[in-house]
Motif scaffolding. Structure first.
Motif, PDB file in Angstrom:
ATOM      1  N   SER A   1       0.847  -1.189   0.000  1.00  0.00           N
ATOM      2  CA  SER A   1       0.000   0.000   0.000  1.00  0.00           C
ATOM      3  C   SER A   1       0.883   1.239   0.000  1.00  0.00           C
ATOM      4  O   SER A   1       2.101   1.152   0.151  1.00  0.00           O
TER       5      SER A   1
ATOM      6  N   PHE B   1       1.961   1.460  -6.642  1.00  0.00           N
ATOM      7  CA  PHE B   1       0.988   2.292  -5.943  1.00  0.00           C
ATOM      8  C   PHE B   1       1.559   3.669  -5.622  1.00  0.00           C
ATOM      9  O   PHE B   1       0.847   4.679  -5.671  1.00  0.00           O
TER      10      PHE B   1
ATOM     11  N   LEU C   1      -5.386  -2.083 -12.399  1.00  0.00           N
ATOM     12  CA  LEU C   1      -5.217  -0.806 -13.096  1.00  0.00           C
ATOM     13  C   LEU C   1      -5.391  -1.072 -14.587  1.00  0.00           C
ATOM     14  O   LEU C   1      -4.466  -1.519 -15.262  1.00  0.00           O
TER      15      LEU C   1
ATOM     16  N   ARG D   1      -4.468   7.196 -10.062  1.00  0.00           N
ATOM     17  CA  ARG D   1      -4.424   7.799  -8.727  1.00  0.00           C
ATOM     18  C   ARG D   1      -5.754   7.631  -8.000  1.00  0.00           C
ATOM     19  O   ARG D   1      -5.789   7.312  -6.797  1.00  0.00           O
TER      20      ARG D   1
ATOM     21  N   VAL E   1      -6.018   3.994  -6.751  1.00  0.00           N
ATOM     22  CA  VAL E   1      -5.096   3.703  -5.654  1.00  0.00           C
ATOM     23  C   VAL E   1      -5.540   4.403  -4.372  1.00  0.00           C
ATOM     24  O   VAL E   1      -5.522   3.806  -3.286  1.00  0.00           O
TER      25      VAL E   1
ATOM     26  N   HIS F   1      -5.978   1.361  -2.075  1.00  0.00           N
ATOM     27  CA  HIS F   1      -4.644   0.828  -1.844  1.00  0.00           C
ATOM     28  C   HIS F   1      -3.761   1.739  -0.983  1.00  0.00           C
ATOM     29  O   HIS F   1      -2.547   1.771  -1.133  1.00  0.00           O
ATOM     30  N   THR F   2      -4.375   2.463  -0.063  1.00  0.00           N
ATOM     31  CA  THR F   2      -3.612   3.285   0.871  1.00  0.00           C
ATOM     32  C   THR F   2      -3.271   2.475   2.124  1.00  0.00           C
ATOM     33  O   THR F   2      -3.835   1.401   2.366  1.00  0.00           O
TER      34      THR F   2
END
Length: 366
Positions: free
Chosen positions: A171, A276, A297, A332, A335, A339-340
């Motif tokens: 992440s 990421f 993606l 962006r 993510v 995906h943080t």
């Protein structure tokens, strides 16, 4: 939000990002855990190559401790390990096999493994290489958290005996990775430690493209590249780039290149932390292909999948800026929504909390 958890990680490194991608992965995840109210102790082996390159010696989001001797470490942190809601060992930890054996003998509430190198680990086990994990130890873990998802999870359970395999992708730390607004310096760049199995792809996609486009600017950042590599004159080299400079690096590229290790290509569903991070910084991504990438993606929508130098040259010379920037914005958005570090911390905490509701793990709450 789940109840507050006390978690102990024993990982490769949190203090130093030199020559590894583990540190930034752990930092994003543990920051997310802290933000959600969880308590974390990270314990790492004190080794000279990281001790001399520490870029985060005193994190403000968790406790950090070092050790030189496994037995002494287990004794020193015995009470914390015993009381922890989960103890999580990471891949590539030095002397990982005796460490895991020592932890297994303690009768911990939850003993888990976080494999940030799953395809590499399984390839090593297949050839009898037990550098940091023994095949006999895989069933010891309450949960085997895997850097790779998809079919790898089934393989872990059915072939290697994992009790419960769960995907826990890398992440990005959303507080550190964003576009800086700096002017463009390079047409195409790459960030990564040297790897013999990635090098042919880097040669083919970046170095060969640089030779064909002598008027354009390229850059490769990362340590341990052999001295005998012949870098084209228009390829700038940066030996080591600390995480504090990553956002600036990505923000100054017209495109950034993602290159994947061969074991991870074979496994599929293995997004690297660099993927990421680049997306979070709004850098348009050019990548080699592996199964699952275009589902995370989408190709031509959020990144550009290439196979040959001709593909790269065409993107650098023909793609309209509007298409390039639209793909970067789409990547962006995806993510930052999924995906943080905060998102991944939530996944980990929920997974750990759910273990206590599973009859197979009644001993946890005994």
């Amino acid at each position: 939000m789940t109840r507050s958890l006390d978690i102990v990680f024993l990982g490769l490194s949190l203090s130093s990002s030199w020559g590894n991608g583990h540190a930034t992965t752990y930092r994003a995840l543990i920051k997310g855990l802290r933000q959600d109210g969880h308590r974390v102790l990270f314990v790492e082996r004190d080794v000279p190559w990281y001790a001399s390159h520490r870029d985060l010696p005193s994190p403000d989001f968790c406790e950090l401790a070092y050790y030189s001797d496994i037995g002494a470490m287990l004794e020193r942190h015995g009470e914390r390990l015993d009381k922890a809601d989960a103890v999580i060992v990471g891949s590539y930890v030095p002397d990982g096999v005796p460490l895991i054996d020592g932890l297994g003998a303690l009768g911990l509430k939850r003993l888990c493994f976080y494999d940030i190198d799953t395809p590499v680990t399984l390839a090593k086990l297949d050839r009898g290489d037990e550098e940091y994990l023994a095949l006999r130890q895989v069933p010891l873990f309450d949960t085997y958290f895997s850097f790779s998802g998809g079919r790898v999870l089934t393989r872990l359970e059915q072939r290697y005996g994992a009790r419960r395999a769960v995907a826990l992708y890398c992440s990005v730390d959303e507080g550190r990775y964003a576009n800086t607004g700096e002017p463009t310096c390079w047409d195409l760049g790459y960030l990564g430690t040297y790897s013999h199995d990635r090098q042919p792809t880097l040669e083919r996609l970046l170095l060969e493209s640089a030779r064909r486009l002598p008027s354009m600017r390229f850059v490769v950042a990362g340590p341990q590249y052999p001295a005998e590599i012949e870098w084209p004159a228009n390829v700038e080299r940066i030996e080591h780039l600390p995480p504090a400079d990553h956002a600036s690096f990505y923000s100054r590229q017209r495109f950034t290149l993602n290159v994947t290790r061969s074991d991870m290509i074979a496994a599929g569903w293995s997004p690297s932390v660099r993927l990421f991070e680049a997306a979070a910084c709004g850098a348009p991504i050019i990548s080699d292909f592996w199964q699952g990438l275009d589902e995370l993606l989408p190709d031509r929508n959020a990144l550009f999948i290439v196979r040959t130098p001709e593909d790269v040259v065409a993107l650098l010379t023909e793609l309209p800026d509007s298409d390039r920037l639209a793909a970067a914005a789409a990547a962006r958005k995806l993510v930052m929504s999924s995906h943080t570090g905060v998102a991944r911390a939530g996944e980990l905490a929920r997974s750990l909390s759910n273990l206590s509701a599973n009859p197979a793990f009644d001993r946890i709450s005994a």
